[in-house]
Design a protein around this motif. Structure first.
Motif, PDB file in Angstrom:
ATOM      1  N   UNK A 141      -8.538 -21.936  67.094  1.00 33.47           N
ATOM      2  CA  UNK A 141      -8.309 -21.554  65.699  1.00 33.47           C
ATOM      3  C   UNK A 141      -8.612 -20.070  65.561  1.00 33.47           C
ATOM      4  N   UNK A 142      -7.789 -19.372  64.793  1.00 32.07           N
ATOM      5  CA  UNK A 142      -8.005 -17.940  64.619  1.00 32.07           C
ATOM      6  C   UNK A 142      -9.258 -17.698  63.783  1.00 32.07           C
ATOM      7  N   UNK A 143      -9.950 -16.630  64.105  1.00 30.34           N
ATOM      8  CA  UNK A 143     -11.149 -16.270  63.346  1.00 30.34           C
ATOM      9  C   UNK A 143     -10.765 -15.302  62.238  1.00 30.34           C
ATOM     10  N   UNK A 144     -11.685 -15.156  61.273  1.00 32.18           N
ATOM     11  CA  UNK A 144     -11.523 -14.096  60.281  1.00 32.18           C
ATOM     12  C   UNK A 144     -12.899 -13.659  59.811  1.00 32.18           C
ATOM     13  N   UNK A 145     -12.947 -12.719  58.856  1.00 35.00           N
ATOM     14  CA  UNK A 145     -14.217 -12.047  58.541  1.00 35.00           C
ATOM     15  C   UNK A 145     -15.302 -12.993  58.036  1.00 35.00           C
ATOM     16  N   UNK A 146     -16.546 -12.614  58.304  1.00 34.04           N
ATOM     17  CA  UNK A 146     -17.695 -13.380  57.801  1.00 34.04           C
ATOM     18  C   UNK A 146     -17.877 -13.141  56.306  1.00 34.04           C
ATOM     19  N   UNK A 147     -17.696 -11.886  55.864  1.00 35.47           N
ATOM     20  CA  UNK A 147     -17.944 -11.541  54.472  1.00 35.47           C
ATOM     21  C   UNK A 147     -19.424 -11.414  54.187  1.00 35.47           C
ATOM     22  N   UNK A 148     -19.772 -10.917  52.994  1.00 32.35           N
ATOM     23  CA  UNK A 148     -21.170 -10.592  52.694  1.00 32.35           C
ATOM     24  C   UNK A 148     -21.964 -11.721  52.034  1.00 32.35           C
ATOM     25  N   UNK A 149     -21.385 -12.910  51.882  1.00 32.84           N
ATOM     26  CA  UNK A 149     -22.079 -13.947  51.108  1.00 32.84           C
ATOM     27  C   UNK A 149     -22.679 -15.056  51.948  1.00 32.84           C
ATOM     28  N   UNK A 150     -22.684 -14.870  53.282  1.00 35.51           N
ATOM     29  CA  UNK A 150     -23.355 -15.864  54.127  1.00 35.51           C
ATOM     30  C   UNK A 150     -24.786 -15.376  54.345  1.00 35.51           C
ATOM     31  N   UNK A 151     -25.521 -15.290  53.248  1.00 35.72           N
ATOM     32  CA  UNK A 151     -26.823 -14.635  53.291  1.00 35.72           C
ATOM     33  C   UNK A 151     -27.972 -15.612  53.235  1.00 35.72           C
ATOM     34  N   UNK A 152     -27.674 -16.855  52.931  1.00 37.40           N
ATOM     35  CA  UNK A 152     -28.738 -17.856  52.782  1.00 37.40           C
ATOM     36  C   UNK A 152     -28.392 -19.039  53.683  1.00 37.40           C
TER      37      UNK A 152
END
Ligand code: BEZ
Ligand code: FE
Length: 286
Positions: free
Chosen positions: A95-106
């Protein structure tokens, strides 16, 4: 290009030539060459350079435990996605990956399959069913699937600590022996990335919109396999063709079908009508 400016670049490169760590020396060499080249090309005034420093200073000052303005900057400049293409899944069968983004903080709360991750009881019901597989075709039981999403107003729990309960829209699931997982949620909506900081100012100054198409985030991990960070995107969402962070890949766009069958809804412990998406997360062996 004047001789003096080239000499200066060479002097700076030479000053780092004794760096014992090969990788650090190579990175510094490349960054200095490209940075000096950009400055030569643009010839910024002193006032422009001060503005650039002020922009980066404000970007740092905007960061908190639940806000990462530098990740956001990397996202809108397309650097996060560029890194994904360099470091993402190498196998064409994964499966292709994509960005983590800034909201995986908790930390997402560990939940059983079938859990309701919408803790608010919003009306637009949605069920996601999925499977984690190896590129060899073997279903991966005992894999973890970390899920997070914005609510139907387009906000993550961490953005609205006084409105949403902590952990709303998040879950850490474990696949059954046949690799399956599923959860109940609310239909995600397209949303603007945070625009109340310097990155928002950059988008305004450049007349760019801040929206991301509706999506759900996943990180799948299974022993002996490369972890996968990805999303699924809602096929009929607005902004699919102009994601503010350039993270859409066609293979990640999924239909969220309307389900009106009451019996099927009951099997999913919910009521019709609802939307349903299915996802296969295919991981590459290490
Ligand atoms: C996100 O999808 O959560 C996201 C990604 C990049 C920038 C802002 C938000
Ligand atoms: Fe998101």
């Amino acid at each position: 290009m004047t001789d003096a400016s080239t000499d200066l670049t060479e002097q700076v490169l030479a000053s780092f030539a004794g760096t014992p760590d090969d990788r650090l020396r190579a990175i510094l060499d490349s960054v200095i060459r490209h940075l000096h080249e950009a400055v030569r090309e643009v010839e910024p005034t002193n006032a422009e350079w001060e503005r650039a420093i002020d922009f980066l200073t404000r970007t740092g000052q905007k960061c908190t435990d639940v806000r990462q303005e530098f990740i956001l900057l990397s996202d809108v400049l397309g650097v996060s996605m560029l890194l994904e293409t360099i470091n993402g899944q190498a196998s064409p069968d994964a499966t292709e990956s994509t960005v983590l983004g800034p909201f995986h903080l908790v930390r997402s709360p560990p939940l059983p399959n079938g859990a309701q991750i919408d803790l608010v009881g919003r009306p637009e019901r949605c069920v996601v069913t999925g499977r984690v597989l190896s590129t060899t075709g073997t279903p991966l039981g005992g894999a973890t699937v970390d899920v997070w999403q914005a609510d139907d107003n387009g906000f993550y729990d961490v953005q609205q600590p006084d409105v949403q309960p902590a952990g709303n829209g998040r879950g850490l699931l474990t696949t059954d022996a046949d690799g399956t997982f599923w959860f109940r949620t609310v239909m995600p909506r397209y949303y603007p990335i945070p625009v109340d900081g310097p990155v928002g100012g950059l988008l305004t100054a450049t007349r760019r919109h801040p929206y991301r198409p509706a999506h759900i985030h996943f990180i799948a991990t299974a022993s002996g396999h490369k972890p996968l960070t990805t999303h699924i995107f809602v096929a009929d969402s607005e902004y699919l063709d102009s994601d503010a962070v350039f993270a859409v890949k066609d293979s990640l766009v999924r239909p969220f079908d309307v389900v009106t069958d009451a019996d099927q809804a009951a099997r999913w412990s919910t009521t019709a009508p609802l939307r349903h998406a299915s996802v296969e997360l295919v991981l590459q062996p290490m």
